[in-house]
Design a protein around this motif. Structure first.
Motif, PDB file in Angstrom:
ATOM      1  N   THR A 222       0.832  -1.203   0.000  1.00 29.62           N
ATOM      2  CA  THR A 222       0.000   0.000   0.000  1.00 29.62           C
ATOM      3  C   THR A 222       0.868   1.254   0.000  1.00 29.62           C
ATOM      4  N   MET A 223       1.918   1.245   0.823  1.00 30.12           N
ATOM      5  CA  MET A 223       2.804   2.404   0.894  1.00 30.12           C
ATOM      6  C   MET A 223       3.575   2.589  -0.409  1.00 30.12           C
ATOM      7  N   MET A 224       4.050   1.494  -0.979  1.00 30.37           N
ATOM      8  CA  MET A 224       4.788   1.575  -2.239  1.00 30.37           C
ATOM      9  C   MET A 224       3.910   2.113  -3.353  1.00 30.37           C
ATOM     10  N   LYS A 225       2.665   1.645  -3.426  1.00 32.41           N
ATOM     11  CA  LYS A 225       1.748   2.110  -4.468  1.00 32.41           C
ATOM     12  C   LYS A 225       1.397   3.584  -4.280  1.00 32.41           C
ATOM     13  N   THR A 226       1.348   4.017  -3.032  1.00 26.15           N
ATOM     14  CA  THR A 226       1.093   5.437  -2.760  1.00 26.15           C
ATOM     15  C   THR A 226       2.229   6.296  -3.301  1.00 26.15           C
ATOM     16  N   ILE A 227       3.464   5.870  -3.052  1.00 29.85           N
ATOM     17  CA  ILE A 227       4.632   6.611  -3.558  1.00 29.85           C
ATOM     18  C   ILE A 227       4.630   6.624  -5.086  1.00 29.85           C
ATOM     19  N   GLU A 228       4.304   5.480  -5.674  1.00 28.52           N
ATOM     20  CA  GLU A 228       4.251   5.372  -7.140  1.00 28.52           C
ATOM     21  C   GLU A 228       3.248   6.367  -7.726  1.00 28.52           C
ATOM     22  N   GLY A 242      10.281   1.455  -7.299  1.00 30.60           N
ATOM     23  CA  GLY A 242      10.340   0.942  -5.931  1.00 30.60           C
ATOM     24  C   GLY A 242       9.848  -0.494  -5.856  1.00 30.60           C
ATOM     25  N   THR A 243      10.295  -1.214  -4.857  1.00 24.48           N
ATOM     26  CA  THR A 243       9.944  -2.627  -4.727  1.00 24.48           C
ATOM     27  C   THR A 243       9.473  -2.943  -3.312  1.00 24.48           C
ATOM     28  N   VAL A 244       8.811  -4.068  -3.192  1.00 24.73           N
ATOM     29  CA  VAL A 244       8.424  -4.621  -1.893  1.00 24.73           C
ATOM     30  C   VAL A 244       8.982  -6.038  -1.809  1.00 24.73           C
ATOM     31  N   GLU A 245       9.692  -6.336  -0.738  1.00 23.21           N
ATOM     32  CA  GLU A 245      10.290  -7.662  -0.587  1.00 23.21           C
ATOM     33  C   GLU A 245      10.164  -8.138   0.851  1.00 23.21           C
ATOM     34  N   ALA A 246      10.109  -9.438   1.017  1.00 20.65           N
ATOM     35  CA  ALA A 246      10.187 -10.046   2.348  1.00 20.65           C
ATOM     36  C   ALA A 246      11.658 -10.166   2.732  1.00 20.65           C
ATOM     37  N   ARG A 247      11.966  -9.797   3.969  1.00 19.61           N
ATOM     38  CA  ARG A 247      13.351  -9.911   4.418  1.00 19.61           C
ATOM     39  C   ARG A 247      13.372 -10.173   5.917  1.00 19.61           C
ATOM     40  N   ASN A 248      14.233 -11.064   6.309  1.00 21.77           N
ATOM     41  CA  ASN A 248      14.283 -11.501   7.701  1.00 21.77           C
ATOM     42  C   ASN A 248      15.188 -10.597   8.543  1.00 21.77           C
TER      43      ASN A 248
END
Length: 297
Positions: A222-228, A242-248
């Protein structure tokens, strides 16, 4: 009744002190903070007819920015933990601009303050987990570096990375449990960092979430799409990658509330540096991130 008003003012000051926004307990410094509206109430009003708080004062933002005007109640009953990366003995990534150093922790902190202010303006309860006693919101292009940041409420930040991360996670989790016990249903952690890559590598803001958190993934998207959408609106020919990724990451793994970890750009790239050294750009980043948080369903 006068007693009702006194109790409301007392509760107001206790809440500010518990959240770390009022430095000292009024019982110790004998100072009460009173919203402007309370001073102009009739003496015989009841609790239900007292006017709502429309302006608050938070010294953490600095003298020029300490007054907060409540613009909406969209985030009422929501709690946010805003975490600026690094701090204390660790400046984080360092870039060079016209021979001067740009330190990650200073720019992440300034944008964090601006984000926190936006959230407060919309009725949220906000905790600045990393805090600086004398650096409020600043207008300078080159933000002077120091090492006096502390972790909520006033813990000295250790140099050891694991201890440093555990310290801020513990602060968040302790507050989370308190608010959960009080019945708060929505709590979010927002972690802000500035990346360091090769000088020629320009980066757009990108987002991480815990691999195990579906809600965290949804929030990050949601935040990434807002920035886009904001870039499409304000810089139509620029594009956004911009990207969204899972990271530990430690802070995503160890904090109890839903969390999103945001990299704001490459501190070594001359184009990305404009996102940080220009005050209006720092404010725009904070505004857009706040809108992204408010867009969460």
């Amino acid at each position: 009744m006068i007693g009702v008003l006194q109790k409301k003012i007392q509760a107001y000051n206790e809440t500010l002190h518990k959240s770390g926004l009022k430095p000292a307990d009024y019982r110790k410094d004998n100072i009460l903070w009173v919203p402007y509206a309370y001073l102009h109430c009739e003496s015989n009003v009841s609790a239900s007819t007292l006017p709502p708080i429309t302006e608050l004062k938070y010294p953490i933002f600095g003298k020029e920015h300490e007054k907060i005007e409540i613009k909406s109640t969209k985030l009422k009953d929501q709690v946010f933990y805003v975490v600026a990366g690094h701090g204390g003995p660790d400046p984080g990534a360092i870039g060079k601009y016209n021979g001067k150093s740009l330190c990650e922790d200073e720019y992440a902190y300034d944008i964090s303050l601006r984000l926190a202010k936006n959230l407060l303006e919309n009725g949220a309860t906000v905790y600045m987990i990393i805090r600086d006693p004398n650096d409020g919101i600043r207008s300078d292009a080159i933000l002077k570096a120091d090492k006096d940041e502390v972790c909520y409420k006033s813990q000295k930040i250790p140099l050891n990375q694991v201890k440093r991360l555990n310290q801020r996670c513990s602060a968040i989790n302790s507050l989370y449990k308190k608010h959960k016990k009080e019945g708060v249903k929505k709590q979010r952690v927002v972690v802000l960092h500035v990346d360091s890559r090769g000088q020629g590598q320009r980066l757009d803001m990108f987002f991480y979430h815990s691999p195990k958190s579906k809600t965290g993934k949804k929030l990050a998207n949601t935040m990434m799409k807002t920035i886009e959408k904001k870039y499409a609106q304000h810089q139509k020919s620029r594009g956004y990658s911009g990207t969204v990724e899972a990271r530990n990451l430690h802070v995503l793994r160890k904090t109890n509330p839903v969390a999103v970890f945001i990299e704001l750009g490459n501190i070594r790239n001359s184009q990305d540096q404009k996102r940080f050294i220009i005050e209006d750009n720092r404010q725009a980043v904070a505004n857009w991130l706040a809108e992204g948080l408010m867009n969460e369903e």
